[in-house]
Structures are given as C-alpha cells and as structure tokens.
Write a protein that holds these residues in place. Structure first.
Motif, short mmCIF file in Angstrom:
data_model
loop_
_atom_site.label_atom_id
_atom_site.label_comp_id
_atom_site.label_asym_id
_atom_site.label_seq_id
_atom_site.Cartn_x
_atom_site.Cartn_y
_atom_site.Cartn_z
N ASN A 1 0.83 -1.26 0.09
CA ASN A 1 0.02 -0.01 -0.01
C ASN A 1 1.07 1.23 0.05
O ASN A 1 1.21 1.80 1.01
CB ASN A 1 -1.01 0.09 1.26
N ASP A 2 1.33 1.64 -1.32
CA ASP A 2 2.34 2.77 -1.16
C ASP A 2 1.88 3.92 -1.92
O ASP A 2 2.75 4.68 -2.60
CB ASP A 2 3.69 2.09 -1.83
N LEU A 3 0.70 4.20 -2.27
CA LEU A 3 0.06 5.04 -2.95
C LEU A 3 -0.79 6.07 -2.13
O LEU A 3 -1.39 5.54 -1.33
CB LEU A 3 -0.74 4.75 -4.42
N VAL A 4 -0.92 7.11 -2.45
CA VAL A 4 -1.84 8.30 -2.11
C VAL A 4 -2.76 8.56 -3.10
O VAL A 4 -2.37 9.00 -4.14
CB VAL A 4 -1.09 9.48 -1.16
N ALA A 5 -4.09 8.69 -2.75
CA ALA A 5 -5.04 9.33 -3.54
C ALA A 5 -5.08 10.80 -3.35
O ALA A 5 -5.57 11.03 -1.99
CB ALA A 5 -6.41 8.60 -3.46
N ARG B 1 -3.48 -0.25 -4.00
CA ARG B 1 -2.34 0.17 -3.46
C ARG B 1 -2.43 1.34 -2.70
O ARG B 1 -1.38 1.96 -2.12
CB ARG B 1 -1.20 0.14 -4.47
N VAL B 2 -3.61 2.05 -2.57
CA VAL B 2 -3.68 3.31 -1.98
C VAL B 2 -4.13 3.21 -0.54
O VAL B 2 -4.92 2.28 -0.07
CB VAL B 2 -5.24 3.89 -2.60
N ALA B 3 -3.08 3.98 0.21
CA ALA B 3 -3.11 3.74 1.60
C ALA B 3 -3.81 4.68 2.39
O ALA B 3 -4.29 4.82 3.54
CB ALA B 3 -1.64 3.78 2.27
N ALA B 4 -3.91 5.89 1.78
CA ALA B 4 -4.57 7.22 2.32
C ALA B 4 -5.05 8.19 1.44
O ALA B 4 -4.56 8.14 0.32
CB ALA B 4 -3.45 7.78 3.41
N VAL B 5 -5.63 9.32 1.73
CA VAL B 5 -6.02 10.30 0.92
C VAL B 5 -5.43 11.42 1.34
O VAL B 5 -5.72 11.85 2.60
CB VAL B 5 -7.49 10.40 0.53
N PRO C 1 -18.41 19.45 5.51
CA PRO C 1 -17.70 18.09 6.21
C PRO C 1 -16.91 17.40 5.25
O PRO C 1 -17.12 15.90 5.32
CB PRO C 1 -18.76 17.52 7.18
N LEU C 2 -15.75 17.85 4.47
CA LEU C 2 -15.31 17.21 3.25
C LEU C 2 -14.45 16.15 3.70
O LEU C 2 -14.46 15.00 3.07
CB LEU C 2 -14.36 18.44 2.71
N VAL C 3 -13.81 16.16 4.93
CA VAL C 3 -13.06 14.96 5.26
C VAL C 3 -13.79 13.59 5.51
O VAL C 3 -13.44 12.65 5.00
CB VAL C 3 -12.24 15.30 6.61
N ASP C 4 -14.89 13.78 6.24
CA ASP C 4 -15.78 12.85 6.51
C ASP C 4 -16.40 12.26 5.44
O ASP C 4 -16.60 11.11 5.22
CB ASP C 4 -16.85 13.33 7.65
N ARG C 5 -16.88 13.17 4.18
CA ARG C 5 -17.47 12.58 3.12
C ARG C 5 -16.50 11.90 2.11
O ARG C 5 -16.89 10.84 1.64
CB ARG C 5 -18.32 13.71 2.55
N ALA D 1 -16.50 7.96 1.15
CA ALA D 1 -16.48 7.54 -0.11
C ALA D 1 -15.37 6.76 -0.56
O ALA D 1 -15.51 6.23 -1.77
CB ALA D 1 -16.54 8.99 -1.07
N THR D 2 -14.35 6.57 0.34
CA THR D 2 -13.28 5.76 -0.01
C THR D 2 -13.19 4.50 0.88
O THR D 2 -11.94 3.85 0.90
CB THR D 2 -12.02 6.52 -0.11
N GLY D 3 -14.29 4.30 1.44
CA GLY D 3 -14.32 2.93 2.40
C GLY D 3 -13.72 3.07 3.56
O GLY D 3 -12.96 2.23 3.91
N GLY D 4 -13.55 4.10 4.07
CA GLY D 4 -12.78 4.53 5.48
C GLY D 4 -11.25 4.60 5.55
O GLY D 4 -10.71 4.33 6.50
N LEU D 5 -10.69 5.07 4.24
CA LEU D 5 -9.33 5.34 4.18
C LEU D 5 -8.92 6.56 5.08
O LEU D 5 -9.84 7.44 5.17
CB LEU D 5 -8.82 5.56 2.97
N PRO D 6 -7.57 6.51 5.73
CA PRO D 6 -7.33 7.92 6.28
C PRO D 6 -7.40 9.07 5.59
O PRO D 6 -6.83 8.99 4.14
CB PRO D 6 -6.01 7.62 6.92
#
Length: 319
Positions: free
Chosen positions: A3-7, A63-67, A94-98, A102-107
């Motif tokens: 998991n080495d990518l950031v969205a 491979r995405v670990a976080a947004v 509340p953009l962070v929560d939304r 939308a990403t299945g609970g990613l940080p």
C-alpha cells in the motif's frame, strides 16, 4: 502488493483534480471534473465523488493507503471542514468525513491549497533542500505555506502561512476579508490589472485586460504597466521580509499565474527586498520561481499525507 500510493485531490473553484501518487512523485492515474462552483454543496460533492470513483476504477487503487486533499480555503483541518470563498455552497462542509466514506474508510488528510503547494515545492521543487521556506501562490488570490525545521507547518487549522492577508498598507484599500491593505489586494492578478487600468493603462485591440496582458505591456516598456507590477512586487517584498524576520526562512518560492510574468515581477521584487530585508539574519534571502507547475496541488496533497514522501526534501537541508 504494497500500500504505497496516496489518492490526492486538488480542489479549486475551476476544477477538481485527482491522482494516484507514489513515494517518488510518480502519477499512476488521473481524473478531473469541472467544479460546479455556483451549485449547492451536494452537487459539488458529487463532482468530488465522480473523481474518486474514476480513481477507484484504476487497477492501482488497491495500493492506496490514504487520501490527501488540498483545497481552496479557508479550511479547518481540525474539524475536517472547508469553506472556500469561491465555492459558496460549501460553508463548514464536512469534506474529510464525506471523502472518508466515499473511499471505504481510508485515512484522510486536509490542508489548504497554499500549504499543498508548499509541500510540493519542498518535496519536488524549488524549496527542496531547505529546512525553512515560504512558498506562495500569486494568482487570482495570494496564498502560501511554511516549512519550518524541515517539516511542513500547516498550523492547527491547516492555514498557516496564508500570507495574502498580511496588511502591508495600513491606510490601504478595504480587502474582502475585512482588513485593509492586504498583500492580496495589491499583488493578486486581478488587482494588478485593476491598478494598471485605474492609472491609465489600456489593453490592446484584443481587449485583454488580465494581469498577463499587463505583464506583456510592461515587458514591452509600458511605464504604467510596469509600475503596477512594481507596486505588487513591493507588497510581496514587504510580506516576505516580515515573514523572514519572524521565522527566519531562507527561501521564498513564488508560483501561480502572476509568477508567469517572470522578470517583470521577480526583478522589482528582488530590488524591493533589499529595502525591506535589512537585518543581518534576513539578508541573502533567496527568491525563486516555483517548479512543480500545474501538478503542485496534487503532489502537495500527497506529500501532506506522509512524512515519508517529504523525507527526501529534508535530507539535504541547506536552510
């Protein structure tokens, strides 16, 4: 598979861009939608969701670990909310929560767009190798961010370094923020053009009255156009010198559309800095154009997520 990518999301008043970014700054997928800036908040969120949906269809999504989000501001990173001036439908949204949902609970990490640009320039651009830096976006508005002690310094709400609303003219024009004489009121693109027009400059046959047209006229020798850029450079120099005096930055990096004027802006800026940066510990301050270009928001949103992504920029610190 690691998991080495950031969205990464870059949210502005014109477009919402997204990308999957690796630890070397490589981009593995892209998506973009126009910002429905005059619509209601849910419609804007729909465009964000569409960008994320397109990224999620990439085979690299696993491979995405976080947004990471870099958004037009003001932002409130502590609350995970945004209230961009140029997106009226988002006020305390509340953009962070939304985005997390939308990403299945990613940080999710949120910073202002000026801080994102700063993270990009420290990681991959002109501030690489400096422990203490100010990076600025001079465009329709004026924003910025700080690197202090080798680390991005977004502040508690994600807005630290918002240099556009430092007052440099105590009796100056009223700024939309409510203060007077702000840097943005003098040095932003629309205000450079406004001042030139007020002082008698006239656009050419094409009717182009933007700051870019003023810059072209200044480069061709028009004294009124040149004077408007010199006034903008003076305002920027005063704010940069004040910042350097306060926190001892060693480099000021300037990006955004107005920086595209090149030496029309940078030459008077360097001259004005000699007048304002007088104390011994701020003399020799480096001023440089930004290098990360149109991907600055995406790279910065990714870099803001992970100290590992920023590690290369601090490893050879010079400032």
């Amino acid at each position: 598979m690691h998991n080495d990518l950031v969205a990464a999301l870059d949210i502005g008043g014109t477009k919402i861009a997204g990308a999957l970014v690796d630890g070397s700054g490589g981009i593995h997928a892209r998506a973009q939608r126009p910002t429905p800036a005059r619509e209601d908040g849910e419609t804007v969120m729909g465009a964000v969701a569409a960008v994320l949906g397109e990224l999620r269809r990439s085979p690299h999504w696993l491979r995405v670990a976080a947004v990471g989000i870099g958004s037009a501001g003001p932002v409130d990173a502590s609350a995970g909310a945004v209230s961009p001036v140029n997106i009226p439908g988002w006020r305390g949204f509340p953009l962070v929560d939304r985005v997390r949902r939308a990403t299945g609970g990613l940080p999710v990490e949120l910073v202002g767009d000026g801080v994102a640009m700063t993270a990009a320039e420290h990681w991959q651009g002109a501030a690489r190798g400096y422990d203490n830096a100010l990076c600025m976006v001079v465009s329709t508005g004026v924003g910025g961010g700080l690197v202090l002690g080798g680390r991005l310094h977004p502040g508690p709400t994600g807005n630290a370094g918002h240099i556009g609303h430092i007052s440099v003219d105590l009796d100056g024009d009223l700024c939309p923020c409510g203060s007077r004489g702000c840097v943005e009121r003098i040095a932003s693109g629309p205000n450079i053009a406004r001042r030139a027009l007020e002082e008698g400059w006239r656009p050419g046959e094409d009717g182009d009255a933007t700051a870019a047209a003023v810059a072209a006229a200044a480069a061709a020798g028009d004294p009124v156009a040149a004077a408007s850029f010199e006034r903008a450079a003076q305002a920027l120099a005063a704010a940069i010198a004040a910042t350097a005096t306060l926190v001892e930055i060693r480099i000021a990096v300037i990006g955004g559309g107005v920086a595209g004027a090149g030496e029309v802006l940078f030459a008077p800026l360097r001259r004005a800095l000699q007048d304002y940066a007088r104390l011994s510990f701020v003399q020799g301050l480096v001023v440089a154009p930004a290098l990360t270009g149109t991907d600055a928001g995406l790279l910065g949103a990714a870099a803001a997520v992970s100290p590992r992504l920023r590690g290369g920029a601090a490893a050879t610190a010079a400032g």
